[in-house]
Design an enzyme around this catalytic site. Structure first.
Site, PDB file in Angstrom:
ATOM      1  N   ASP A 133      -3.329   4.412   2.750  1.00 10.94           N
ATOM      2  CA  ASP A 133      -3.674   4.779   4.125  1.00 10.94           C
ATOM      3  C   ASP A 133      -3.377   6.256   4.328  1.00 10.94           C
ATOM      4  O   ASP A 133      -2.261   6.710   4.070  1.00 10.94           O
ATOM      5  CB  ASP A 133      -2.835   3.970   5.138  1.00 10.94           C
TER       6      ASP A 133
ATOM      7  N   ASP B 151       0.857  -1.186   0.000  1.00  3.14           N
ATOM      8  CA  ASP B 151       0.000   0.000   0.000  1.00  3.14           C
ATOM      9  C   ASP B 151       0.892   1.235   0.000  1.00  3.14           C
ATOM     10  O   ASP B 151       2.117   1.107  -0.066  1.00  3.14           O
ATOM     11  CB  ASP B 151      -0.928  -0.004   1.231  1.00  3.14           C
TER      12      ASP B 151
ATOM     13  N   ASP C  35       1.383   4.804   2.349  1.00  2.00           N
ATOM     14  CA  ASP C  35       0.989   5.408   3.625  1.00  2.00           C
ATOM     15  C   ASP C  35       1.364   6.892   3.657  1.00  2.00           C
ATOM     16  O   ASP C  35       2.509   7.245   3.362  1.00  2.00           O
ATOM     17  CB  ASP C  35       1.702   4.695   4.784  1.00  2.00           C
TER      18      ASP C  35
END
Ligand code: TTP
Ligand code: MN
Ligand code: MN
Ligand code: MN
Length: 366
Positions: A290, A204, A206
């Site tokens: 995120d 992902d 962040d």
């Protein structure tokens, strides 16, 4: 044949946060084996075993050369009986029989496939397996009720299991920066997680968002999300509000390593550049992102807490508690001896309070 006297001995600190661990791993044959067993333990709710394997793997990642003989490991910390058995197996036979049988087990394969769905954790996967669900097809046919996250996870399964590149992370960074500047000029965006540690790919991306004027960041996340949504950048989002002030268990002692910042777990729709277009002619891909908002007064702690690695963070907190009688979280550092919070505006200051040499992000890859 190498005699014992010729074998280099290593001297290594016992806490990962005392060590410099770059991405240059000379023992990936061993750390891959131990990491797989750690993952299997975590997926089976055996957290103690998981941490033991993670600590052993992290120690080997920090060694300056490749281990070729068990005798080199004598006296080293973090290597339990079980880990040593696995290492011995790999050194002698090239592979670990326990790793090989785990990899081939029906349960491990199913856990990997099912927890590969965004929104599905070890507990849910375990329940499904007990109901005879081992793969995506069986899950789709089972008529199981999926929540919104799991539906999105299943829909974008292939994209979300494709590693995110640094170039994609940078492209998303530009979008987030634009969103934040549009809704609150002067705000700052920091890339955290694995990409801040210099990783070339990640699962992902962040980001940590703040504003130099304390209090200005309140209410920022819903505005950022609304902007991103209006521009068509979001395939999924779930925002959780900040619960730091209302927490009763004390800010420096959260129940787990989950912090209480306002955060958004999202799936971005990232338009591919021309040369990245695939045969399927899909012009975009799904990427997990995120977003976290921190007040500037907690920003240094938040950056430290969100940079990782997960084991490095765990070891920092263990060091703080066991060696310094302090409680470290992504919000603050509390000195239990002086009974007061220690303020910091940089990561360097936090390491100094903890009596640790400063370790830059690129050396936190434990
Ligand atoms: P991850 O994004 O899970 O891990 P990563 O960026 O190191 O690796 P990957 O490339 O696979 O994405 O977590 C990043 C950091 O965020 C990690 O150090 C732990 C921290 N974190 C929290 O502090 N609180 C949380 O609730 C979560 C989910 C993560
Ligand atoms: Mn090296
Ligand atoms: Mn990450
Ligand atoms: Mn993350």
């Amino acid at each position: 044949q190498i005699s014992e006297a010729e074998v280099a001995l290593f001297s290594v600190s016992s806490y990962a946060c005392q060590r410099r661990t770059t991405l240059d791993n000379h023992n990936s044959n061993l750390t891959d084996a131990l990491s797989l067993l750690a993952e299997n333990a975590e997926l089976s709710n055996e957290d103690g075993r998981g941490v033991a394997f993670r600590r052993a793997a992290a120690l080997l990642k920090a060694l300056p050369t490749q281990v070729i003989s068990m005798s080199q490991l004598r006296g080293l910390p973090c290597l339990g009986e079980h880990s040593l058995r696995v290492i011995k197996d790999v050194l002698e036979n090239g592979v670990s029989s326990e790793v090989e049988s785990t990899k081939q087990s029906k349960r491990y394969k199913a856990l990997k496939i099912l927890t590969g769905i965004f929104g599905v954790g070890a507990k849910t996967a375990d329940r499904w397996i007990r109901e005879g669900i081992y793969n995506l097809e069986q899950l789709r046919d089972s008529g199981q009720t999926l929540n919104r996250a799991q539906k999105a996870g299943l829909e974008h399964y292939d994209d979300l299991n494709e590693p995110v590149t640094k170039a994609e992370a940078d492209a998303i960074g530009e979008i987030v920066q634009k969103a934040v500047n549009s809704v609150l000029p002067g705000s700052e965006v920091a890339l955290t997680g694995g990409f801040r540690r210099g990783k070339l790919t990640g699962h992902d991306v962040d980001f940590l968002i703040t504003h130099p004027e304390e209090g200005k960041e309140v209410g920022l996340m819903p505005k950022v999300v609304a902007w991103l949504e209006s521009q068509g950048f979001l395939l999924y989002q779930k925002t959780t509000r900040n619960s730091y002030l209302e927490s009763k268990d004390g800010p420096a002692r959260p129940a787990s390593n989950m912090d209480r910042f306002e955060r958004c777990f999202s799936i971005f729709k990232l338009t591919k550049r021309k040369e990245q277009e695939t045969a399927s002619h899909k012009i975009w891909r799904a990427v997990r992102v995120d977003l976290v908002v921190s007040p500037i007064s907690q920003f240094a702690f938040a950056v430290l807490g969100w940079t990782g690695s997960k084991l490095f963070e765990r070891e920092l907190r263990r060091w703080a508690g066991h060696e310094k009688n302090m409680s470290l979280s992504s919000h603050a550092l509390f000195d239990n001896t002086q009974n007061k919070y220690l303020r910091a505006t940089s990561e360097e200051e936090i390491f100094a309070y903890l009596g640790l040499e400063y370790i830059p992000p690129s050396e936190r890859n434990a």
